[in-house]
Design a protein around this motif. Structure first.
Motif, PDB file in Angstrom:
ATOM      1  N   GLU A  71       0.794  -1.116  -0.113  1.00  0.00           N
ATOM      2  CA  GLU A  71       0.077  -0.260  -0.031  1.00  0.00           C
ATOM      3  C   GLU A  71       0.758   1.234  -0.044  1.00  0.00           C
ATOM      4  OE1 GLU A  71      -2.535  -0.633   2.972  1.00  0.00           O
ATOM      5  OE2 GLU A  71      -3.793  -1.925   2.090  1.00  0.00           O
ATOM      6  N   ASP A  72       2.038   0.919  -0.035  1.00  0.00           N
ATOM      7  CA  ASP A  72       3.068   2.339   0.293  1.00  0.00           C
ATOM      8  C   ASP A  72       3.756   2.770  -1.135  1.00  0.00           C
ATOM      9  OD1 ASP A  72       4.649   0.025  -0.271  1.00  0.00           O
ATOM     10  OD2 ASP A  72       6.100   0.632   1.159  1.00  0.00           O
ATOM     11  N   VAL A  73       3.104   2.320  -2.355  1.00  0.00           N
ATOM     12  CA  VAL A  73       3.356   2.549  -3.672  1.00  0.00           C
ATOM     13  C   VAL A  73       2.301   3.111  -4.307  1.00  0.00           C
ATOM     14  CG1 VAL A  73       4.713   1.838  -5.548  1.00  0.00           C
ATOM     15  CG2 VAL A  73       4.748   0.442  -3.550  1.00  0.00           C
ATOM     16  N   PRO A  74       1.733   4.383  -4.263  1.00  0.00           N
ATOM     17  CA  PRO A  74       0.752   4.924  -4.696  1.00  0.00           C
ATOM     18  C   PRO A  74       0.621   4.721  -6.219  1.00  0.00           C
ATOM     19  CG  PRO A  74       1.874   6.637  -3.323  1.00  0.00           C
ATOM     20  CD  PRO A  74       2.820   5.277  -3.394  1.00  0.00           C
ATOM     21  N   LYS A 253      21.602   5.856  13.045  1.00  0.00           N
ATOM     22  CA  LYS A 253      21.210   4.993  11.765  1.00  0.00           C
ATOM     23  C   LYS A 253      19.892   5.059  11.228  1.00  0.00           C
ATOM     24  CE  LYS A 253      23.489   0.838  10.664  1.00  0.00           C
ATOM     25  NZ  LYS A 253      24.143  -0.217  10.983  1.00  0.00           N
ATOM     26  N   SER A 254      18.824   5.108  12.284  1.00  0.00           N
ATOM     27  CA  SER A 254      17.476   5.102  11.831  1.00  0.00           C
ATOM     28  C   SER A 254      17.261   6.584  11.105  1.00  0.00           C
ATOM     29  CB  SER A 254      16.652   4.965  12.999  1.00  0.00           C
ATOM     30  OG  SER A 254      16.730   6.122  13.937  1.00  0.00           O
ATOM     31  N   VAL A 255      17.678   7.389  11.331  1.00  0.00           N
ATOM     32  CA  VAL A 255      17.521   8.878  10.620  1.00  0.00           C
ATOM     33  C   VAL A 255      18.166   8.655   9.262  1.00  0.00           C
ATOM     34  CG1 VAL A 255      18.251  11.293  10.369  1.00  0.00           C
ATOM     35  CG2 VAL A 255      17.503  10.443  12.797  1.00  0.00           C
ATOM     36  N   VAL A 256      19.177   7.966   8.940  1.00  0.00           N
ATOM     37  CA  VAL A 256      19.751   7.912   7.792  1.00  0.00           C
ATOM     38  C   VAL A 256      18.642   6.837   6.970  1.00  0.00           C
ATOM     39  CG1 VAL A 256      21.554   7.058   6.153  1.00  0.00           C
ATOM     40  CG2 VAL A 256      22.117   7.976   8.370  1.00  0.00           C
ATOM     41  N   PHE A 257      18.614   5.952   7.531  1.00  0.00           N
ATOM     42  CA  PHE A 257      17.572   4.816   6.889  1.00  0.00           C
ATOM     43  C   PHE A 257      16.221   5.739   6.446  1.00  0.00           C
ATOM     44  CE2 PHE A 257      19.428   0.785   8.593  1.00  0.00           C
ATOM     45  CZ  PHE A 257      20.156   0.568   7.479  1.00  0.00           C
ATOM     46  N   GLY A 258      15.760   6.598   7.367  1.00  0.00           N
ATOM     47  CA  GLY A 258      14.421   7.140   7.378  1.00  0.00           C
ATOM     48  C   GLY A 258      14.600   8.002   5.995  1.00  0.00           C
ATOM     49  N   LEU A 259      15.710   8.809   6.182  1.00  0.00           N
ATOM     50  CA  LEU A 259      15.879   9.910   4.924  1.00  0.00           C
ATOM     51  C   LEU A 259      15.887   9.035   3.612  1.00  0.00           C
ATOM     52  CD1 LEU A 259      18.009  12.445   6.573  1.00  0.00           C
ATOM     53  CD2 LEU A 259      15.590  12.744   5.861  1.00  0.00           C
ATOM     54  N   MET A 260      16.689   7.792   3.688  1.00  0.00           N
ATOM     55  CA  MET A 260      16.688   7.295   2.350  1.00  0.00           C
ATOM     56  C   MET A 260      15.300   6.447   1.963  1.00  0.00           C
ATOM     57  SD  MET A 260      20.118   5.040   3.348  1.00  0.00           S
ATOM     58  CE  MET A 260      19.982   3.572   2.109  1.00  0.00           C
ATOM     59  N   LYS A 261      14.542   5.893   2.906  1.00  0.00           N
ATOM     60  CA  LYS A 261      13.240   5.456   2.430  1.00  0.00           C
ATOM     61  C   LYS A 261      12.457   6.576   1.837  1.00  0.00           C
ATOM     62  CE  LYS A 261       9.438   2.746   3.953  1.00  0.00           C
ATOM     63  NZ  LYS A 261       8.384   2.499   5.004  1.00  0.00           N
ATOM     64  N   MET A 262      12.471   7.964   2.427  1.00  0.00           N
ATOM     65  CA  MET A 262      11.812   8.886   2.078  1.00  0.00           C
ATOM     66  C   MET A 262      12.046   9.257   0.559  1.00  0.00           C
ATOM     67  SD  MET A 262      11.309  11.951   4.482  1.00  0.00           S
ATOM     68  CE  MET A 262      10.356  13.282   3.846  1.00  0.00           C
ATOM     69  N   LEU A 263      13.633   9.262   0.233  1.00  0.00           N
ATOM     70  CA  LEU A 263      14.045   9.295  -1.072  1.00  0.00           C
ATOM     71  C   LEU A 263      13.441   8.421  -1.949  1.00  0.00           C
ATOM     72  CD1 LEU A 263      15.928  11.170  -2.563  1.00  0.00           C
ATOM     73  CD2 LEU A 263      17.769   9.939  -1.979  1.00  0.00           C
ATOM     74  N   GLU A 264      13.559   7.209  -1.603  1.00  0.00           N
ATOM     75  CA  GLU A 264      13.280   6.173  -2.486  1.00  0.00           C
ATOM     76  C   GLU A 264      11.762   6.000  -2.998  1.00  0.00           C
ATOM     77  OE1 GLU A 264      14.984   2.368  -1.777  1.00  0.00           O
ATOM     78  OE2 GLU A 264      14.835   1.625  -3.690  1.00  0.00           O
ATOM     79  N   PHE A 265      10.999   6.222  -1.858  1.00  0.00           N
ATOM     80  CA  PHE A 265       9.711   5.874  -1.962  1.00  0.00           C
ATOM     81  C   PHE A 265       8.676   6.950  -1.990  1.00  0.00           C
ATOM     82  CE2 PHE A 265      11.347   1.728  -0.370  1.00  0.00           C
ATOM     83  CZ  PHE A 265      11.306   1.114  -1.512  1.00  0.00           C
ATOM     84  N   GLY A 266       9.112   8.108  -1.432  1.00  0.00           N
ATOM     85  CA  GLY A 266       8.188   9.121  -1.074  1.00  0.00           C
ATOM     86  C   GLY A 266       7.727   9.957  -2.606  1.00  0.00           C
TER      87      GLY A 266
END
Ligand code: AKG
Ligand code: FE2
Length: 514
Positions: A71-74, A253-266
């Protein structure tokens, strides 16, 4: 059954089609026929199709039953599609096995994607029959968001005539496959294909769509540890960027991952913010840079940059591209190994292309990234000069491209880096008119620009006479009289190399002090 084409070596279990894997697809037989026969009854019992608007069937597609539906890929959502959990429960082990095969194959045709893995975003069972609207799927690609897909021919208890798949290779040659139960068709990103008309009976298939995802993120999802990644918002990215922009601010690390996820899927705004924040995180803290490399942030950004700048693809309307280039430049700063890693992934050509044809912000960030990639790195300097970007840098220096003030400063810093350490590179810049252009800045630039120009000229260790002939003495003398200490220093530094000028310089200095 229909005629077989492009069949080779049918006795071998893992049979390769006659088309090489680099064509973007492959047919393999995983020896699943027996297991699929046993599963077919349960699949049929479980099968509960929903009515969707799949591909061009506007609200009329009712022969697919979804086992998975992320559901996270509109952009991938199929209107009307609903997940049917019992089907997933039944197929999960099989889906996992198939995904291992697909991922292995995908890595074999994309060796540079070693920092990525595939995650399933959709899986569904389709039952074709000889009825209007249910018999086939016309020629299509699975979509830009699908990086790899696979179609498994299931055991079809009633049998069928027709069916099979047609796949188009990179030269748009078509290949027909009458898939047998257990045969799997692997498809790369944006490969055209269709399922052919079933003329009698029922044809059952299992279809899976995957998206690429940075391995580090995938691992974080798999571990059951509470993962704050999914909660990150644009506002979080802005706060992190603000905190890290001008000071040493070490992140987790969770901040880096969080930003990476936003960059990839946002969405576009999220991606832009995430790219900007990653650049800030990398800017002032070497620990953050190390962490980002370890988390695969460079790999992710490089891959996105390749995709955004690929021939025929649309660059986003936001500043995402500029901020990614900026973040990569910062990751490269003060680390020889990072400079090498980033350059190895083909980044230099992309960055040079942005200097040539990017918008003002992209150009400025690209030039500063060239600066970082070239500083104290001889092979990167050679690679940068080999792209022919020197001419574009000189255009910027001459002010032919409308840009920011800082851009000219970065430009001179880049020329200085490129010139230092190699007569050959100095000559390339000289031949392109670089010494003349720098001499001009020395005479008419702002104070800061004159400093940078003097510093850049000082890198041309083998062309002293040419620099003198470009008429720099007057400018240097006036720099010696300037108020700022930096101007005097840079001018003196350059003059020290000109023997006759040395005395003149000293003479000016003396005159000033009287
Ligand atoms: O059923 C097939 O053979 C292909 C299915 C397909 O390409 C799809 O559902 O996207
Ligand atoms: Fe498809």
């Amino acid at each position: 059954m229909g005629k077989r084409v492009f069949r080779v070596n049918t006795c071998c279990k893992r049979r390769r089609a006659s088309v090489p894997a680099s064509e973007g697809f492959e047919i393999v037989d995983l020896g699943l026929a027996q297991r699929l026969t046993e599963l077919s009854y349960q699949i049929e019992t479980c099968y509960q199709p929903c009515t969707t608007s799949y591909l061009d069937a506007k609200g009329h597609w009712n022969i697919s039953c979804y086992s998975e539906l992320a559901e996270d890929v509109p952009d991938l959502m199929v209107p009307g599609a609903v997940q049917h959990p019992p089907l997933l429960a039944l197929l999960l082990p099989l889906l996992d096995e198939l995904t291992v095969h697909l991922t292995r194959w995908w890595h074999s045709i994309h060796p540079h994607k070693n920092g990525f893995t595939l995650r399933r975003v959709q899986s569904f069972v389709t039952k074709y029959s000889a009825t209007h609207g249910k018999s086939h799927l016309t020629r299509h690609v699975d979509g830009p968001q699908v990086h790899a897909s696979m179609i498994l021919q299931l055991h079809s208890p009633k049998g069928f005539a027709g069916g099979g798949m047609t796949v188009w290779d990179s030269e748009q040659q078509e290949h027909f496959y009458q898939l047998r139960a257990g045969e799997l068709c692997l498809l790369d990103h944006m490969v055209w294909h269709q399922s052919n008309q079933v003329t009698s009976g029922e044809r059952w298939v299992l279809v899976v769509f995957c998206q690429q995802v940075a391995t580090a993120i995938a691992n974080c999802h798999l571990s059951n540890a509470p993962c704050p990644i999914s909660q990150m918002t644009c506002q979080d990215a802005i706060s992190i960027a603000t905190l890290a922009a001008d000071q040493h601010f070490q992140v987790e690390k969770s901040v880096v991952f969080g930003l990476m996820k936003m960059l990839e899927f946002g969405g576009p705004e999220e991606r832009e913010r995430a790219a900007f924040a990653l650049g800030c995180v990398a800017a002032n803290c070497s620990e953050n840079r190390e962490l980002m490399m370890e988390c695969g942030a460079a790999q992710l950004m490089i891959d996105l940059l390749h995709r955004m700048l690929a021939v025929g693809s649309m660059k986003p309307a936001t500043h995402e591209c500029a901020w990614i280039v900026a973040a990569l430049g910062r990751l490269a700063s003060k680390s020889t190994s990072n400079k090498s890693i980033i350059a190895r992934e083909g980044v230099i050509n992309l960055v040079a292309e942005l200097v040539r044809s990017g918008n003002a912000l992209e150009r400025e960030e690209a030039i500063s990234t060239l600066c970082n990639l070239s500083a104290n790195h001889e092979s990167n300097k050679d690679a940068i000069v080999a792209t022919g970007v020197v001419e574009s840098l000189l255009k910027v220096l001459k002010g032919e491209a409308l840009g920011c003030i800082k851009e000219r400063l970065w430009c001179m810093a880049a020329l200085s880096n490129l010139a230092s350490g190699s007569v050959r590179r100095q000559t390339v810049i000289l031949v392109a008119g670089g010494i003349k252009d720098l001499a001009k800045v020395l005479s008419s630039g702002t104070s800061k620009e004159r400093c940078r120009a003097a510093a850049a000229l000082a890198s041309f260790t083998e062309h002293r006479q040419i620099i003198l002939d470009a008429g720099v003495m007057d400018s240097l003398c006036s720099m010696l009289q300037a108020d700022g200490a930096e101007e005097k220093e840079e001018a003196m530094f350059l003059m020290e190399d000109f023997e006759p000028a040395r005395n003149l310089g000293l003479c000016w200095a003396k005159k000033k002090s009287v």
